[in-house]
Design a protein around this motif. Structure first.
Motif: not given
Ligand code: UDP
Length: 240
Positions: A108-110, A136-137, A159-162, A164, A186, A189, A222
């Motif tokens: 996950g993540a960049k 994650g891409y 780590a793809l965010g929730s 997902k 995150g 990050d 949020r």
């Protein structure tokens, strides 16, 4: 493990120590476990989404990640007394892996984020075995599954965010040989140094949300959901 139901969602009543012991047992017994972090936002989303609700309730461990969950338990005179944050749970697993030589995979993540996060984890835990990373891409899921299985990892952080990451874990757990699955949002990050966590004192006082709000004012939308969440808790309690 004992659980408490908050607006339809199970939350584990546990300490870091108990969770750590359970995870160690799961790894030794070759049992697949799924750790999901629960916060008010996820509980509210799950009230509108039956699939998400089942997914959260079918996880092995639902850790009380948000301070709102602790408040809710207090209002309901429950037994959850402190947060177990996703990132601290991840740190606890890294510590365990460092000690017992369990193998870790990060997904996950960049690309640059994940590599920096990995580098910082190795600095903190010199004996840690991070056996693979995928950003994650990456689109080819078959390739991701093959890479993870080839690594022979015991623990995977996603780590793809929730939601997902939770959806990805439940849809792919059967195809994977990994034992412990945690969705970490995150956290890469934060570990990479891109995003700073609140000072320890704010974390202790349950004010991490305020720090994040100051840093990212658009989180207000949020965070306003927390008020709705607490209203629902109080109303539900009174109606019993
Ligand atoms: N992310 C990703 N692939 C995607 C969407 C998001 O890898 O298709 C990553 C993103 O780069 C970030 C994390 O997922 O590192 C999302 O973090 P966020 O703080 O939004 O997660 P939350 O904990 O709020 O769900």
């Amino acid at each position: 493990m004992n659980k408490e139901n908050i607006l339809g969602i199970d939350v584990s009543i546990t300490s870091y120590e108990e969770l750590k012991n359970n995870i160690e047992k799961d790894i030794k017994n070759n049992k697949k476990s799924f750790i999901v972090a629960i916060n008010p936002e996820k509980i509210l989303k799950a009230r509108q989404d039956e699939d998400l609700k089942n997914l959260l309730n079918n996880a092995t461990y639902q850790i009380p990640d948000g301070i709102g969950v602790v408040y809710a338990s207090k209002i309901k005179k429950g037994k959850i007394t402190s947060r177990i944050t996703g990132i601290d749970c991840m740190d606890m697993l890294c510590n365990l892996a460092n000690e017992k030589q369990y193998k870790i995979f990060m997904y996950g993540a960049k690309k640059e984020t994940i590599l920096k996060a990995k580098e910082n984890l190795i600095k903190k835990y010199p004996n840690i075995k991070i056996v693979g990373t995928v950003d994650g891409y990456e689109k080819d899921n078959e390739k991701i599954i093959k890479t993870i299985n080839k690594s022979n990892a015991d623990i995977i952080f996603v780590a793809l965010g929730s939601p997902k990451q939770e959806n990805w874990i439940t849809s792919n757990m059967d195809k994977l040989c990994v034992k412990i699955y945690q969705g970490v949002g995150g956290s890469f990050d934060v570990l990479s140094g891109n995003i700073k966590r609140a000072p320890k004192i704010m974390q202790k006082l349950g004010l991490e949300w305020l720090y994040r709000l100051i840093k990212e004012p658009k989180r207000i939308f949020r965070q306003l959901k927390l008020i709705k969440f607490l209203f629902l808790i109080i109303f539900n309690k009174k109606s019993k």
